[in-house]
Design a protein around this motif. Sequence first.
Motif, PDB file in Angstrom:
ATOM      1  N   PHE A 271       0.842  -1.206   0.000  1.00  0.00           N
ATOM      2  CA  PHE A 271       0.000   0.000   0.000  1.00  0.00           C
ATOM      3  C   PHE A 271       0.872   1.249   0.000  1.00  0.00           C
ATOM      4  CE2 PHE A 271      -2.452   3.410   1.840  1.00  0.00           C
ATOM      5  CZ  PHE A 271      -3.720   3.240   1.322  1.00  0.00           C
ATOM      6  N   LEU A 272       1.885   1.283   0.888  1.00  0.00           N
ATOM      7  CA  LEU A 272       2.735   2.467   0.982  1.00  0.00           C
ATOM      8  C   LEU A 272       3.555   2.654  -0.292  1.00  0.00           C
ATOM      9  CD1 LEU A 272       3.766   4.831   2.619  1.00  0.00           C
ATOM     10  CD2 LEU A 272       5.436   3.312   3.702  1.00  0.00           C
ATOM     11  N   ALA A 273       4.067   1.551  -0.833  1.00  0.00           N
ATOM     12  CA  ALA A 273       4.860   1.654  -2.057  1.00  0.00           C
ATOM     13  C   ALA A 273       4.033   2.201  -3.208  1.00  0.00           C
ATOM     14  CB  ALA A 273       5.435   0.281  -2.410  1.00  0.00           C
ATOM     15  N   THR A 274       2.788   1.757  -3.281  1.00  0.00           N
ATOM     16  CA  THR A 274       1.907   2.239  -4.348  1.00  0.00           C
ATOM     17  C   THR A 274       1.663   3.743  -4.224  1.00  0.00           C
ATOM     18  OG1 THR A 274       0.800   0.083  -4.439  1.00  0.00           O
ATOM     19  CG2 THR A 274      -0.365   1.956  -5.413  1.00  0.00           C
ATOM     20  N   ILE A 275       1.418   4.199  -2.990  1.00  0.00           N
ATOM     21  CA  ILE A 275       1.216   5.634  -2.748  1.00  0.00           C
ATOM     22  C   ILE A 275       2.454   6.421  -3.172  1.00  0.00           C
ATOM     23  CG2 ILE A 275       1.047   7.374  -0.914  1.00  0.00           C
ATOM     24  CD1 ILE A 275      -1.609   6.225  -1.334  1.00  0.00           C
ATOM     25  N   ILE A 276       3.613   5.969  -2.731  1.00  0.00           N
ATOM     26  CA  ILE A 276       4.849   6.696  -2.984  1.00  0.00           C
ATOM     27  C   ILE A 276       5.162   6.751  -4.482  1.00  0.00           C
ATOM     28  CG2 ILE A 276       7.359   6.589  -2.674  1.00  0.00           C
ATOM     29  CD1 ILE A 276       5.861   7.738  -0.300  1.00  0.00           C
ATOM     30  N   GLU A 277       4.969   5.655  -5.156  1.00  0.00           N
ATOM     31  CA  GLU A 277       5.288   5.613  -6.586  1.00  0.00           C
ATOM     32  C   GLU A 277       4.276   6.381  -7.426  1.00  0.00           C
ATOM     33  OE1 GLU A 277       5.588   1.474  -7.348  1.00  0.00           O
ATOM     34  OE2 GLU A 277       7.314   1.208  -6.003  1.00  0.00           O
ATOM     35  N   ASN A 291       0.500   0.734  10.606  1.00  0.00           N
ATOM     36  CA  ASN A 291       1.526  -0.302  10.419  1.00  0.00           C
ATOM     37  C   ASN A 291       2.180  -0.198   9.054  1.00  0.00           C
ATOM     38  OD1 ASN A 291      -0.600  -1.165   8.846  1.00  0.00           O
ATOM     39  ND2 ASN A 291      -0.318  -3.347   9.322  1.00  0.00           N
ATOM     40  N   LEU A 292       2.031   0.967   8.403  1.00  0.00           N
ATOM     41  CA  LEU A 292       2.528   1.133   7.043  1.00  0.00           C
ATOM     42  C   LEU A 292       4.045   1.137   6.942  1.00  0.00           C
ATOM     43  CD1 LEU A 292       0.004   3.778   5.641  1.00  0.00           C
ATOM     44  CD2 LEU A 292       0.215   1.372   4.973  1.00  0.00           C
ATOM     45  N   ALA A 293       4.734   1.302   8.050  1.00  0.00           N
ATOM     46  CA  ALA A 293       6.201   1.271   8.014  1.00  0.00           C
ATOM     47  C   ALA A 293       6.739  -0.154   8.009  1.00  0.00           C
ATOM     48  CB  ALA A 293       6.776   2.045   9.201  1.00  0.00           C
ATOM     49  N   GLY A 294       5.839  -1.118   8.088  1.00  0.00           N
ATOM     50  CA  GLY A 294       6.270  -2.509   8.038  1.00  0.00           C
ATOM     51  C   GLY A 294       6.889  -2.972   9.341  1.00  0.00           C
ATOM     52  N   THR A 295       7.548  -4.124   9.271  1.00  0.00           N
ATOM     53  CA  THR A 295       8.103  -4.741  10.485  1.00  0.00           C
ATOM     54  C   THR A 295       9.549  -4.370  10.737  1.00  0.00           C
ATOM     55  OG1 THR A 295       8.782  -6.704   9.239  1.00  0.00           O
ATOM     56  CG2 THR A 295       6.563  -6.716  10.212  1.00  0.00           C
ATOM     57  N   PRO A 312      10.167  -0.680   4.245  1.00  0.00           N
ATOM     58  CA  PRO A 312      10.055  -1.300   2.915  1.00  0.00           C
ATOM     59  C   PRO A 312       9.282  -0.483   1.896  1.00  0.00           C
ATOM     60  CG  PRO A 312       9.731  -2.928   4.631  1.00  0.00           C
ATOM     61  CD  PRO A 312       9.811  -1.609   5.325  1.00  0.00           C
ATOM     62  N   GLY A 313       8.185   0.150   2.303  1.00  0.00           N
ATOM     63  CA  GLY A 313       7.367   0.887   1.344  1.00  0.00           C
ATOM     64  C   GLY A 313       8.018   2.143   0.820  1.00  0.00           C
TER      65      GLY A 313
END
Length: 774
Positions: A271-277, A291-295, A312-313
């Motif tokens: 989800f975060l990667a899609t937003i950023i890209e 929890n968008l920053a991942g683990t 990761p995102g």
Amino acid sequence: MSGRVRLKENGVLDEEFTLLEIVFKYLSKNLVVTSSNDWNDDLLTTEKYFIENVQLNGPIVIPNEICDRFIKYHQDCNQTVTNQFMFIFHDVHRTPLKYVSIRESTITDDGLKVLLRHNLASLSLWYCDNITTESWNTLVEHGRNLRELELGRSVDMLKHSALISKEFEFQLLLPNLRRLKINTITLLSNLQFSHLTELTHLDLSGCTFNGFSLNAIVNLPNLTTLILFNIRTIETELPALCMMNKLTALDISTCSNGTNGNGHYENPNQFLATIIESLPMLTHLDISGTNLAGTGVAQFKASDSIKSSDIPGLVSRATNPLQFLGLYNTAHSACRRYDIPAITISGEANEEQILTSAVVYQDRPIMLTKVLNDLYHLLRFETCKSIHRALDVVLSAMDRHLRNKHMQISGSATLFYIVKGRDKSKFGTPLKNHIIRTLLNGMSSHQSDDTMMRNGCLTLCQFSIPNDVLFEYERLVKILLHGVSDSEQEGFVQRIAIYLLNSLACQVDGRQKLFLGDLGAISTMLALINDRLTRKVFDDVMEVAWSTMWNVTDETPRNCKRFLDGHGMAYFLGCLNCFPEKEELLRNMMGLLGNVAEVKTLRHRLMTSEFIQVFTDLLESSSDGIEVSYNAAGVLAHIASDGAEAWDIENPSRKDVLTKMVNAIERWNLSAERNINYRSFEPILGLVRCYETPECQHWAVWALANLTKVYPHKYSRLVEEEHGLDLLLELLDHPLPYTRIKDLSQMVLDNCYRISRPTRKNNHQTMNQMILDG
């Protein structure tokens, strides 16, 4: 008007004010001077009344800049913006407004109508409970020039379905709006934003989407900032978000911690990667509480296996870091990771992150309270390097969210550790006044909460009392009296509040002492004493209660009368019988009675066999050095100064009492250090003139001799300033006083001349020397 002047208030020099601020302060407390008509609170709710009757006094025209600042200053001084206040600005030509921010206001739709008629450029409303949906049409009618609009918490203008009905297309007809904040309302499917073509900043914090979709704002041509804090349906809005490729700032944070419910995403990294890209122009991103920053498991570039990001995102931004990234209270403590592609980060990992969070989340009470708690722990257990930044964010938080009890508690606890620190000495008067005013605002709004009252009192104790608080003396007294009377028996708040009250009663003028009495300080203290007498409990509250009355009655006859009228003498006898060994208590009680005895019109109420016998017996007391005996003698000296005809009791006789008084005086050590503070010698000097009863003079000149010997610099000048030297010279030449009185008088003169006029000769001494030489 820009120059700063020193305003003398309550008898002391207060903070530096501009002339404009002095005028604002006066007008805020005396609104009636702005109008030529009498205010009628019942009629002020009607538009017709204020149009016809509330007019600015005289042919006055006030510039826009002054009108805007007056509203701000009125609120800064803890004055509520009411309809009455707002109607001052009815005439849009004589009192024009442009940029207005109102919080914690009681204004109604009528009051807001006055405000909106000014065709404002900016309007911010927070915690204005009495504004309803009735104001929306007025806003649309007069909002054509609005460029900024904030409808924060507790502003119901858009909240009810009666206004936003599915039966018609609701449109925000504010064509020039550039910044819009709509807080915690339900957005329906018919809400249209298409007319807001100039909008660059949209904040929908806490809103509920009921049929509404972000598709309604996708085509806004100038939108660059979108705040979606605490929105529950973000995951379903991903396609619309990805279409807003002009966004430079996006906030999809929550006040949870991203572990479940709001803020929890099924595929956070994707989800975060899609937003950023999809948003290549993004420079500011907030994912706090999610929890968008991942683990924390690092991602690697396939080509060279070089670690690029601990989030990761955000892999795609590893070489193009964000200007700001919000990571406060994220799942798996993302803010503590090492490789974060952002220049500025909000979080809880260190001082810089905490202070950044406190600035960014100023309008999010729940989140901001958590941040202040983090700052509190930092200040308590670690070292804070940026004290002034910390102070700024705490004061701002408390000022902006006055009705939020948890915010006030967290803020006041944090303030305690800030003002307790070494940097307090660097705080100027305006800053200290801001701290004190903010504390008092919180305490007065949450007087029933012991934690808030405790925090406030403890923080106030870090200042110089009473000097630092004189500019808010009356309000502080009211708060403390409430704390003393409403707190539980023997509770900490009661103890510290009465301690502060006693400190406030010291070293202030008679007007302020009288104010304490007018507010019920004497009756409150007597109630505390009565409670403890009933329970036969002696504690520091009882002791300080007597000390407070001692201070409050000093040279204040009306307060002395209040003590007597409140059965104070019965409590005096009760305490004397129940706690005879408590030296401090006895000293405080006798000091108070010394003040009562100085009031000629009240002395007859002390003229009973029981009271006189008690005072006579206390002449033999050695409690607290000489203090109890000294005060007992002072009481008797003043009573006896009224003459033999006023002594209307047979036992003890006036002659026996005066003899015992003189014997006691001669036993005292003339070099004894004293637990007493005289602001004036007027009552004592009055007894120096009492030639018909020399024993009264004896006590008076002994007191002066002792004080000018032990504390020469303080009291020698006081004797001279109050023309005591002339009285003593007159006494030396008078035939009635006996030798010991004249010897003590000479000692006083010598002490005074030694300090103030070392080369001056006493005329009486010079004459004697001439006789001897002859």
